[in-house]
Structure formats: C-alpha cells, structure tokens
Design a protein around this motif. Structure first.
Motif, PDB file in Angstrom:
ATOM      1  N   SER A 186      -3.826  59.446  69.051  1.00  0.00           N
ATOM      2  CA  SER A 186      -3.674  59.163  71.013  1.00  0.00           C
ATOM      3  C   SER A 186      -3.406  60.358  71.580  1.00  0.00           C
ATOM      4  CB  SER A 186      -2.126  58.738  70.873  1.00  0.00           C
ATOM      5  OG  SER A 186      -2.211  57.872  70.325  1.00  0.00           O
ATOM      6  N   GLU A 187      -3.365  61.326  70.988  1.00  0.00           N
ATOM      7  CA  GLU A 187      -3.698  62.218  72.569  1.00  0.00           C
ATOM      8  C   GLU A 187      -4.935  62.732  72.468  1.00  0.00           C
ATOM      9  OE1 GLU A 187      -0.677  65.389  74.918  1.00  0.00           O
ATOM     10  OE2 GLU A 187      -0.585  66.135  73.238  1.00  0.00           O
ATOM     11  N   ALA A 188      -5.247  63.709  71.358  1.00  0.00           N
ATOM     12  CA  ALA A 188      -6.429  63.965  70.235  1.00  0.00           C
ATOM     13  C   ALA A 188      -7.320  63.600  70.633  1.00  0.00           C
ATOM     14  CB  ALA A 188      -6.110  65.118  69.153  1.00  0.00           C
ATOM     15  N   VAL A 189      -7.769  62.390  70.750  1.00  0.00           N
ATOM     16  CA  VAL A 189      -8.776  61.751  71.380  1.00  0.00           C
ATOM     17  C   VAL A 189      -8.905  60.207  72.580  1.00  0.00           C
ATOM     18  CG1 VAL A 189     -10.289  59.746  70.185  1.00  0.00           C
ATOM     19  CG2 VAL A 189      -9.232  61.721  68.670  1.00  0.00           C
ATOM     20  N   TYR A 190      -7.962  60.029  72.401  1.00  0.00           N
ATOM     21  CA  TYR A 190      -7.897  59.139  74.223  1.00  0.00           C
ATOM     22  C   TYR A 190      -7.201  59.623  75.307  1.00  0.00           C
ATOM     23  CZ  TYR A 190     -10.340  55.880  70.246  1.00  0.00           C
ATOM     24  OH  TYR A 190     -11.020  55.647  69.156  1.00  0.00           O
ATOM     25  N   GLU A 191      -6.518  60.849  74.749  1.00  0.00           N
ATOM     26  CA  GLU A 191      -6.488  61.712  76.348  1.00  0.00           C
ATOM     27  C   GLU A 191      -4.941  60.927  77.000  1.00  0.00           C
ATOM     28  OE1 GLU A 191      -8.670  61.891  78.725  1.00  0.00           O
ATOM     29  OE2 GLU A 191     -10.426  63.547  77.718  1.00  0.00           O
ATOM     30  N   THR A 192      -4.334  59.922  75.861  1.00  0.00           N
ATOM     31  CA  THR A 192      -3.014  59.161  76.330  1.00  0.00           C
ATOM     32  C   THR A 192      -1.406  60.468  75.472  1.00  0.00           C
ATOM     33  OG1 THR A 192      -2.923  58.167  74.368  1.00  0.00           O
ATOM     34  CG2 THR A 192      -3.983  57.220  76.081  1.00  0.00           C
ATOM     35  N   GLN A 193      -0.561  59.820  75.651  1.00  0.00           N
ATOM     36  CA  GLN A 193       0.594  60.534  75.909  1.00  0.00           C
ATOM     37  C   GLN A 193       2.131  58.920  75.548  1.00  0.00           C
ATOM     38  OE1 GLN A 193      -1.045  61.791  78.585  1.00  0.00           O
ATOM     39  NE2 GLN A 193      -2.169  63.302  77.259  1.00  0.00           N
ATOM     40  N   PRO A 194       1.803  58.634  74.901  1.00  0.00           N
ATOM     41  CA  PRO A 194       2.147  57.385  74.844  1.00  0.00           C
ATOM     42  C   PRO A 194       3.654  57.800  74.592  1.00  0.00           C
ATOM     43  CG  PRO A 194       0.517  57.582  72.649  1.00  0.00           C
ATOM     44  CD  PRO A 194       1.179  59.177  73.542  1.00  0.00           C
ATOM     45  N   ASP A 195       4.765  56.790  74.656  1.00  0.00           N
ATOM     46  CA  ASP A 195       6.169  57.074  74.291  1.00  0.00           C
ATOM     47  C   ASP A 195       7.171  56.676  73.005  1.00  0.00           C
ATOM     48  OD1 ASP A 195       7.134  57.310  77.992  1.00  0.00           O
ATOM     49  OD2 ASP A 195       5.708  55.281  77.359  1.00  0.00           O
ATOM     50  N   ILE A 196       6.113  56.248  72.579  1.00  0.00           N
ATOM     51  CA  ILE A 196       6.054  55.812  70.951  1.00  0.00           C
ATOM     52  C   ILE A 196       5.201  55.782  70.329  1.00  0.00           C
ATOM     53  CG2 ILE A 196       7.315  53.857  69.302  1.00  0.00           C
ATOM     54  CD1 ILE A 196       9.340  53.553  71.485  1.00  0.00           C
ATOM     55  N   ILE A 197       5.262  56.831  68.973  1.00  0.00           N
ATOM     56  CA  ILE A 197       4.182  56.674  68.197  1.00  0.00           C
ATOM     57  C   ILE A 197       4.682  55.772  66.691  1.00  0.00           C
ATOM     58  CG2 ILE A 197       2.111  57.441  66.449  1.00  0.00           C
ATOM     59  CD1 ILE A 197       1.748  59.611  69.299  1.00  0.00           C
ATOM     60  N   ASN A 198       4.147  55.437  65.613  1.00  0.00           N
ATOM     61  CA  ASN A 198       4.137  54.800  64.884  1.00  0.00           C
ATOM     62  C   ASN A 198       3.863  55.306  63.685  1.00  0.00           C
ATOM     63  OD1 ASN A 198       6.737  52.730  65.894  1.00  0.00           O
ATOM     64  ND2 ASN A 198       5.540  51.403  66.602  1.00  0.00           N
ATOM     65  N   CYS A 199       4.059  55.245  62.194  1.00  0.00           N
ATOM     66  CA  CYS A 199       2.778  55.491  61.753  1.00  0.00           C
ATOM     67  C   CYS A 199       3.111  54.784  59.634  1.00  0.00           C
ATOM     68  CB  CYS A 199       3.142  57.209  61.785  1.00  0.00           C
ATOM     69  SG  CYS A 199       4.153  58.229  61.725  1.00  0.00           S
ATOM     70  N   ALA A 200       2.568  55.368  58.867  1.00  0.00           N
ATOM     71  CA  ALA A 200       2.890  54.683  58.110  1.00  0.00           C
ATOM     72  C   ALA A 200       1.270  54.864  57.243  1.00  0.00           C
ATOM     73  CB  ALA A 200       3.620  53.487  57.594  1.00  0.00           C
ATOM     74  N   LYS A 201       1.283  54.560  56.394  1.00  0.00           N
ATOM     75  CA  LYS A 201       0.202  54.811  55.313  1.00  0.00           C
ATOM     76  C   LYS A 201      -0.446  55.814  55.194  1.00  0.00           C
ATOM     77  CE  LYS A 201      -2.073  50.502  56.384  1.00  0.00           C
ATOM     78  NZ  LYS A 201      -1.931  49.063  55.688  1.00  0.00           N
ATOM     79  N   GLY A 202      -1.293  56.234  55.979  1.00  0.00           N
ATOM     80  CA  GLY A 202      -1.860  57.998  55.482  1.00  0.00           C
ATOM     81  C   GLY A 202      -0.455  58.983  55.661  1.00  0.00           C
ATOM     82  N   LEU A 203       0.906  58.747  56.198  1.00  0.00           N
ATOM     83  CA  LEU A 203       2.022  60.139  56.411  1.00  0.00           C
ATOM     84  C   LEU A 203       2.130  60.084  54.753  1.00  0.00           C
ATOM     85  CD1 LEU A 203       4.216  60.813  57.144  1.00  0.00           C
ATOM     86  CD2 LEU A 203       5.573  58.296  57.271  1.00  0.00           C
ATOM     87  N   SER A 204       2.130  58.978  54.014  1.00  0.00           N
ATOM     88  CA  SER A 204       2.462  60.323  52.269  1.00  0.00           C
ATOM     89  C   SER A 204       1.153  59.411  51.406  1.00  0.00           C
ATOM     90  CB  SER A 204       3.630  58.311  51.573  1.00  0.00           C
ATOM     91  OG  SER A 204       3.175  57.455  51.387  1.00  0.00           O
ATOM     92  N   SER A 205      -0.401  59.096  52.169  1.00  0.00           N
ATOM     93  CA  SER A 205      -0.599  59.155  51.516  1.00  0.00           C
ATOM     94  C   SER A 205      -0.899  57.524  50.926  1.00  0.00           C
ATOM     95  CB  SER A 205      -2.075  59.783  50.707  1.00  0.00           C
ATOM     96  OG  SER A 205      -2.748  61.178  51.688  1.00  0.00           O
ATOM     97  N   GLY A 206      -0.299  57.102  50.952  1.00  0.00           N
ATOM     98  CA  GLY A 206       0.254  56.010  49.562  1.00  0.00           C
ATOM     99  C   GLY A 206       1.175  56.349  48.652  1.00  0.00           C
ATOM    100  N   TYR A 207       1.573  57.158  48.575  1.00  0.00           N
ATOM    101  CA  TYR A 207       2.019  57.904  47.230  1.00  0.00           C
ATOM    102  C   TYR A 207       3.821  57.310  47.422  1.00  0.00           C
ATOM    103  CZ  TYR A 207      -1.876  60.465  45.581  1.00  0.00           C
ATOM    104  OH  TYR A 207      -3.074  60.941  45.091  1.00  0.00           O
ATOM    105  N   ALA A 208       4.298  57.088  47.897  1.00  0.00           N
ATOM    106  CA  ALA A 208       5.250  56.415  48.388  1.00  0.00           C
ATOM    107  C   ALA A 208       5.739  55.636  49.644  1.00  0.00           C
ATOM    108  CB  ALA A 208       6.238  57.787  48.663  1.00  0.00           C
ATOM    109  N   PRO A 209       6.129  54.480  49.420  1.00  0.00           N
ATOM    110  CA  PRO A 209       6.700  53.703  51.102  1.00  0.00           C
ATOM    111  C   PRO A 209       7.276  54.851  51.854  1.00  0.00           C
ATOM    112  CG  PRO A 209       7.274  52.818  48.802  1.00  0.00           C
ATOM    113  CD  PRO A 209       7.093  53.895  48.617  1.00  0.00           C
ATOM    114  N   LEU A 210       6.683  54.414  53.009  1.00  0.00           N
ATOM    115  CA  LEU A 210       7.265  55.176  53.980  1.00  0.00           C
ATOM    116  C   LEU A 210       6.776  54.492  55.400  1.00  0.00           C
ATOM    117  CD1 LEU A 210       9.644  57.869  54.970  1.00  0.00           C
ATOM    118  CD2 LEU A 210       7.573  58.925  54.718  1.00  0.00           C
ATOM    119  N   GLY A 211       7.278  54.421  56.782  1.00  0.00           N
ATOM    120  CA  GLY A 211       6.961  54.528  57.300  1.00  0.00           C
ATOM    121  C   GLY A 211       7.745  55.639  59.157  1.00  0.00           C
ATOM    122  N   ALA A 212       7.528  55.690  60.128  1.00  0.00           N
ATOM    123  CA  ALA A 212       8.209  56.649  60.625  1.00  0.00           C
ATOM    124  C   ALA A 212       7.897  55.662  62.203  1.00  0.00           C
ATOM    125  CB  ALA A 212       7.954  57.689  60.748  1.00  0.00           C
TER     126      ALA A 212
END
Length: 465
Positions: free
Chosen positions: A277-303
C-alpha cells in the motif's frame, strides 16, 4: 512402496475425496466423473501428486506459499509451540507469547500508523471482522448511519457471508444470498478493457469521478469505508491506472470514509515489499487486512492491522464492564503465530522481497513474450502476480464462449508438461512461490509457450478458432 501399491492407494484416496470432501469452488459439471488431482508431497517450488507426478508450483498453493514448500524450520517452530502449548484462550485478560511477538513484528513492518492487530483465521474472516469493527467504530463516534461499504466489481474479498457481499465477482454469488443493502460496487479498474480511445490518465479521471458521484448520490454520512485490493487478484490481476489508489484515498479523506486495503494477496512479498500500500502505491490505509503469505500457508491465520486513530476509539469502553465483544476462538492461535514469526524471519534473512524485486520484472518481460500467440490478448500484473487473458479475437477483444473452457485448456496443457497454473474462466493466473529464479522463469515460459500452442490446436479442432 511398489508402483502397484502406490497406484492402489492413489485410487483409494481419489475415491474417498470424491465421495466425502466438498471442495471450495467445485465445478460439479466435471467433479462427479473426474474428481480431483490429489497433491501429496511438496518441496521448494515443486509439488507432487498421489501418482508420483512432479510439477512446478505456479500458484504458490493459492497465492500463499511465499517462502516455498517443505520449510522444515517452520514445521519445527510449529511443533515446538504445539508441544509446549498448542492452544489457550486469548479472550479478555489472557494472551500468549507468539501472538504478542507477532503483533509487535507486524506493527514494525506495516506503515507507521498501523500499530494494532486483530487476529482471525484467514482472508475472508479478516475482511468480515474488519467491517464489523468499522461499523462499531462509527457507532462509538455517534455516527450510526455510516454503514455502507464501497467495493468494486470483480473484487475478491472472501466467501463468508459479509465478505461474499464485498466480493464483486458475480459468478461467485450465483444462487447465494448476500447483504446487498450494505455494499455498493464501483467499476473495476481494468486498463485492458477501458473505453476505446480513452487514455490511461483519462480512465483514471473517469474512475475517480464515478467514486465521487457515488458518494454524492449515497451521501458521505451514510458511507463507512472503501475497500480495495492494491492489485485485484481472483478478479483478473487487474492493475489500476497510475495514481488511482492515491486519488481514491483522497476522496475517502475528503468525505470521512475509511480506506481499507485488502492485502491478503499482495502482502508479504508478492510485489517485492512486506506491504504494497505505502511502499508501492503511496497510500496510508486506515486498515490493512492480510492472510495467505502471513504464514506462507503453513497454518491458517488472518490479521487486521488497525490505525492508532481507530484504536483510540475501539479501545474506549462503552461503560463499566463494557468489552469489545467480537473475536474468534482461534484469534491469535499460538501455533499459527509461531509459523508466521518464522516465516517473516525467513523472508527477511533470505532477502525474498529483494528476490521478487529482481526476478519479478524478468517474469513480466518473459511472460509478455507469449503475446505472439493468437489467443493471448493481454499479459498483465506486477512482479510475482501475473495473468494471461485469453481472447477469441485480439482486435475486438471478444471472448471465447464459456463452453470452450479456454482457461481450463491452457491449465491442462501446462499441467501435462509439468506446471500448475490457475484457470479462472478465460484467464490463467501465475502467482508462484517467491523463491523462483530466472532459470525457473525460463522453464515456465517454455512450458507455457508449448501449452498455448497445443491449446490453439485443440480450439481449432473443436471449431472455436
């Protein structure tokens, strides 16, 4: 194990899977007869099926196995945590060490104002929980009318009830109910199919103006948030025009609308940075949602990563005994958090983001060379997030009829040659583990070149060309 025994076991597994496992996004027009290919083993950039066939993984499991398969140290970190303490509640006044450590690491990696983490079990639940928190936030501010969420056509945000409503891929919700009174969809940012004669800059103006007009029509006092993937994933790997995200954020800021970045796919290195968001698109979101690559799929996890401004409101008690009464049994699951911590360590130690920034442009260049095929209308994406759009006519951009199953044909021909890619209708998506090298890219493009040639032949034989 003999060849005969392995074949028997593979057939038995195939039958059990077909008889009992309801797969996500099952194509029942073929499943009852064909079943599924069972993937049983993996290592690095490779996976292997139950019959012993070995393939290059071109989809990172499902956008997620960023550090590659078979990372023993992630497995060991999970085992160590599981044998020490596999699970305990994080409700109320309880916590665990991996969740606390991971929260601090995510705050370090995210844009500076995002210092607070709400855990869930994956991308759908992260997006679902986010909207509940956003509504709660505005209720606490005394603005209960701010409920509407603005999403986009062809966006993918998940399949839980509310996340499915956020999702703008029409076919995803055929005969499913959605909460349409809560969500309005804008046009997707599809540069390949922008109106004829319109420049990219004009197209960006057009899309931003549509957002402004929608805000004026609905009323800013009724809109809580705008949610967007930095690059659309399952909706076609759509890269927006230059400055699109910055300008959409500006509309949000001018109208007291929260800006939510769904980085479930783009996070943790896919575009060469932990967060795009910030590094590529120069935005500052109020919220960022992540999952998938957060654990590289080794365990279910979202944040859900939440800004200091939102946290100041969310963390204020409604009154004596008031609690933030939302969450999941597995919020901050210690084994999943241990996997994520080791995953982040590997990404940093091995310079995986740097590898993406170095090899990614080469992947873009080499895939672009496939445009010589008569059926390849567009090659698009960025770094390790790419897509081929197959068309029946390059001049008109007309699509093949659905029954041609062109994306499936290309994927089948690629798999026959040792590469798994993802078909999505007329599209083929390449979203590999982030450890691909230039040599891997060359092998993959050679396979795709042959697969596209074979697909053209079958399309001609069946009367589609």
């Amino acid at each position: 194990m003999t060849i005969e025994t392995r074949a028997h076991d593979a057939q038995a597994l195939w039958q059990k899977d077909k008889d009992h496992f309801i797969h996500p996004f099952t194509d029942f027009s073929t499943f009852h007869e064909e079943g599924c290919d069972l993937i049983t083993d993996s290592d690095g950039i490779y996976v292997q099926d139950a019959k012993g066939n070995r393939f290059i993984d071109g989809i990172a499991g499902l956008w997620c196995v960023n550090v590659g398969h078979g990372r023993r140290e992630i497995g060991e970190a999970m085992a160590d945590q599981a044998t020490r303490m596999a699970y305990f509640s994080t409700f109320n006044n309880l916590s665990n060490a991996p969740a606390a450590e991971l929260s601090a690491r995510l705050a370090e990696l995210a844009p500076a104002h995002l210092n607070h983490v709400f855990y869930s079990c994956g991308g759908s639940t992260a997006n679902d929980a986010t909207i509940r928190l956003v509504h709660y936030y505005f209720n606490r501010l005394g603005k209960p009318a701010k409920k509407r969420i603005i999403s986009r056509n062809n966006a993918y945000h998940g399949t839980t009830y509310l996340a499915a409503t956020l999702t703008g891929i029409a076919s995803n919700n055929w005969d499913f109910d959605t909460l349409d009174h809560l969500v309005t969809h804008l046009s997707e940012a599809n540069c390949y199919r922008r109106p004829e004669g319109m420049t990219e800059a004009d197209y960006c103006d057009h899309l931003v103006r549509e957002f402004e007009d929608t805000v004026a029509e609905i009323g800013a006092d009724n809109i809580a948030a705008f949610i967007a993937e930095p690059i659309m994933g399952a909706g076609g790997v759509l890269v927006a025009p230059t400055d699109y995200h910055k300008r959409m954020q500006a509309v949000c800021r001018a109208n007291d609308i929260l800006y939510i970045a769904d980085e479930v796919v783009t996070g943790f290195g896919r575009l060469g940075h932990f967060f795009a968001s910030e590094a590529v698109y120069e935005t500052q979101p109020d919220i960022i949602n992540c999952a998938k690559g957060l654990s590289s799929g080794y365990a279910p996890l979202g944040a859900t990563l939440i800004s200091d401004t939102l946290y100041d409101v969310l963390s204020t008690p409604q009154g004596p005994g008031g609690v933030l009464s939302t969450g999941f049994t597995y919020s901050g699951h210690p084994v999943s958090c241990a996997a994520a911590l080791k995953n982040i360590e590997i990404i940093e130690r091995e310079g995986i983001c740097e590898n993406v920034r170095e090899v990614g442009p080469y992947l873009e260049e080499r895939l672009a060379s496939l445009s010589h095929h008569a059926t390849v209308g567009d090659v698009r994406g960025s770094h390790f997030m790419m897509c081929l759009e197959n068309v029946a006519d390059k001049q008109t951009k007309a699509l093949f009829p659905v029954e041609a199953r062109v994306g499936d044909r290309v994927a089948f021909e690629a798999q026959q040659r040792g590469l798994i890619i993802r078909p999505v209708g007329h599209l083929n998506i390449v979203s590999p583990p982030l450890i691909w090298t230039r040599e891997t890219v060359d092998r993959v493009v050679d396979i795709l070149d042959a697969a596209l040639t074979a697909t053209t032949a079958t399309l001609k034989a069946d009367g589609y060309l």
